[in-house]
Write a protein that holds these residues in place. Sequence first.
Motif, mmCIF file in Angstrom:
data_model
loop_
_atom_site.group_PDB
_atom_site.id
_atom_site.type_symbol
_atom_site.label_atom_id
_atom_site.label_comp_id
_atom_site.label_asym_id
_atom_site.label_seq_id
_atom_site.Cartn_x
_atom_site.Cartn_y
_atom_site.Cartn_z
ATOM 1 N N VAL A 132 0.841 -1.199 0.000
ATOM 2 C CA VAL A 132 0.000 0.000 0.000
ATOM 3 C C VAL A 132 0.879 1.253 0.000
ATOM 4 O O VAL A 132 0.660 2.197 -0.771
ATOM 5 C CB VAL A 132 -0.945 0.006 1.215
ATOM 6 N N LEU A 133 1.885 1.263 0.861
ATOM 7 C CA LEU A 133 2.776 2.425 0.939
ATOM 8 C C LEU A 133 3.571 2.602 -0.349
ATOM 9 O O LEU A 133 3.782 3.724 -0.815
ATOM 10 C CB LEU A 133 3.716 2.283 2.138
ATOM 11 N N ALA A 134 3.994 1.481 -0.949
ATOM 12 C CA ALA A 134 4.764 1.562 -2.195
ATOM 13 C C ALA A 134 3.937 2.215 -3.295
ATOM 14 O O ALA A 134 4.459 3.012 -4.093
ATOM 15 C CB ALA A 134 5.225 0.174 -2.623
ATOM 16 N N GLU A 135 2.639 1.907 -3.339
ATOM 17 C CA GLU A 135 1.775 2.525 -4.339
ATOM 18 C C GLU A 135 1.679 4.033 -4.142
ATOM 19 O O GLU A 135 1.401 4.770 -5.093
ATOM 20 C CB GLU A 135 0.379 1.907 -4.271
ATOM 21 N N LYS A 136 1.909 4.477 -2.930
ATOM 22 C CA LYS A 136 1.874 5.898 -2.623
ATOM 23 C C LYS A 136 3.254 6.534 -2.694
ATOM 24 O O LYS A 136 3.439 7.693 -2.299
ATOM 25 C CB LYS A 136 1.248 6.111 -1.243
ATOM 26 N N GLU B 119 -6.192 5.154 8.466
ATOM 27 C CA GLU B 119 -6.019 6.546 8.913
ATOM 28 C C GLU B 119 -4.539 6.900 9.029
ATOM 29 O O GLU B 119 -4.124 8.003 8.640
ATOM 30 C CB GLU B 119 -6.717 6.748 10.251
ATOM 31 N N ASP B 120 -3.742 5.967 9.549
ATOM 32 C CA ASP B 120 -2.293 6.209 9.652
ATOM 33 C C ASP B 120 -1.680 6.397 8.271
ATOM 34 O O ASP B 120 -0.793 7.242 8.080
ATOM 35 C CB ASP B 120 -1.604 5.049 10.365
ATOM 36 N N VAL B 121 -2.123 5.585 7.315
ATOM 37 C CA VAL B 121 -1.606 5.702 5.947
ATOM 38 C C VAL B 121 -1.864 7.105 5.406
ATOM 39 O O VAL B 121 -0.993 7.718 4.767
ATOM 40 C CB VAL B 121 -2.258 4.644 5.033
ATOM 41 N N GLU B 122 -3.039 7.630 5.691
ATOM 42 C CA GLU B 122 -3.394 8.956 5.189
ATOM 43 C C GLU B 122 -2.649 10.067 5.922
ATOM 44 O O GLU B 122 -2.414 11.142 5.351
ATOM 45 C CB GLU B 122 -4.904 9.173 5.301
ATOM 46 N N LYS B 123 -2.269 9.815 7.166
ATOM 47 C CA LYS B 123 -1.555 10.829 7.952
ATOM 48 C C LYS B 123 -0.049 10.820 7.685
ATOM 49 O O LYS B 123 0.643 11.807 7.980
ATOM 50 C CB LYS B 123 -1.785 10.596 9.446
ATOM 51 N N LEU B 124 0.463 9.729 7.143
ATOM 52 C CA LEU B 124 1.910 9.596 6.948
ATOM 53 C C LEU B 124 2.512 10.726 6.099
ATOM 54 O O LEU B 124 3.591 11.244 6.451
ATOM 55 C CB LEU B 124 2.230 8.232 6.344
ATOM 56 N N PRO B 125 1.884 11.159 4.996
ATOM 57 C CA PRO B 125 2.488 12.235 4.201
ATOM 58 C C PRO B 125 2.752 13.508 4.995
ATOM 59 O O PRO B 125 3.769 14.183 4.776
ATOM 60 C CB PRO B 125 1.473 12.467 3.085
ATOM 61 N N GLU B 126 1.854 13.837 5.912
ATOM 62 C CA GLU B 126 2.068 15.043 6.715
ATOM 63 C C GLU B 126 3.268 14.875 7.631
ATOM 64 O O GLU B 126 4.061 15.809 7.821
ATOM 65 C CB GLU B 126 0.817 15.366 7.530
ATOM 66 N N PHE B 127 3.417 13.681 8.209
ATOM 67 C CA PHE B 127 4.611 13.403 9.029
ATOM 68 C C PHE B 127 5.870 13.574 8.187
ATOM 69 O O PHE B 127 6.858 14.195 8.657
ATOM 70 C CB PHE B 127 4.535 11.989 9.597
ATOM 71 N N LEU B 128 5.880 13.058 6.971
ATOM 72 C CA LEU B 128 7.062 13.150 6.132
ATOM 73 C C LEU B 128 7.363 14.597 5.754
ATOM 74 O O LEU B 128 8.546 14.990 5.684
ATOM 75 C CB LEU B 128 6.868 12.288 4.866
#
Length: 312
Positions: free
Chosen positions: A73-77, A297-306
Motif C-alpha cells: 500500500v505504501l509503495a503505491e503511494k 487513517e495512519d496511511v493517510e496521515k503519513l504524508p504530513e509526518f514526512l
Amino acid sequence: MKLGFLYAGQGAQHPGMGADLYEKYPAFRSALDGADVGFDLKAVSFADPDGLLNETQYTQPCMVAFAVGLTDVLAEKGVVPSAAAGLSLGEYSALYAAGALDAKTAVEMVAFRGKAMTDAAKGVDSAMMAVLGADRETVTAACKTASSLGVVEPCNFNCPGQIVIGGERAAVEKAAAVAKELGAKRCMPLNVSGPFHTSLLKPAGDALREYFKTVDFQQPNIPVLHNCLGGENQAGDSIPALLGRQVQSAVYMEDCIRAMAALGMDAVVEIGPGKALAGFVKKTLPGFPVFSVETAEDVEKLPEFLKEVERG
C-alpha cells in the motif's frame, strides 16, 4: 528522503488488525488472499472467532501478511524504504521489503516457521521475562549465575533498559531474582508460548535450514539489518543461515536501530500492529523522527509526518 522501515514482531497482534486496510486498499487484499497457509488469514486476523491469533503458528503468517500488504500500500503511494529491519518475525517482512522474498513465499515461509517453533517448544517448561532498568552486563551476569538451574539466556536486547531473558522456567525465575538483587528495577513475565530466541529453539533452526533449501532467496536491493547481528551482514553469511541462527539466538534490536540511523535514515516508519518499536526508537535515539502505521487513517496521515521531517 531516506526512510528506515521497522516491522513489528509477534506479540503486537490483535483481532481486527488490517480489517480497515483490507476494505480500502486492493494491494492489501492481494497480500491476504494470495497465500496458502491452511487457514483463513482474514477470519483469524479480523475476528479471531476461535481464539487462534495468539497461537504462534497462526500469529506469524497473519502478521507477515499484514506487513506485506501494508508495505505494498505504501509503495503505491511512493513511500518505500532505504533500509529495513524487523523484530524477530518482522525480519521476514523486512526481507520482503528488500526484494529478497516475494509476498506468497514470505507468508507461507513463516507459517512453517511458526509450526517449527511450536514443535520445538513442546514439552519444555519455559518462561520469558522482560528485565527493566538493567544494562547488558548485569543481565548477562544474572543469567550466568542462574544457569546451574537450567538454560537461561538474554534473548532480546530491545532498547536501553529493556532486555528480555528466556529459557527453562526455574532458571529464568532465578535469573530475574538475581537481576533485581543486582539493581534491575523490575522483571515482568511475558505471555509467550515458548523460550524464543534461546538455544532451546535449535530444533526449529534445524527445521528452517532444511525448509530454506526449497526457497529461492534474491539479493536484497536495500540494506537489511539482521537480528542476530545487530546490523548488516558483513561476513558473507547467506540469508538462510542467518534466519536459521536468528530463531535460536538473541535479537539485537537496539543495535539494529542504531545501525539504521548510522546508515543516514531521515526517519523511521514502524509497520505493524502496535507502537512497541516506535517506543524502542524513542528510548534508543531520543528525538529521532518515527511514525507508526497500522490503520488506513495512519496511511493517510503519513504524508504530513514526512513533510514535517523535511521541514526539520
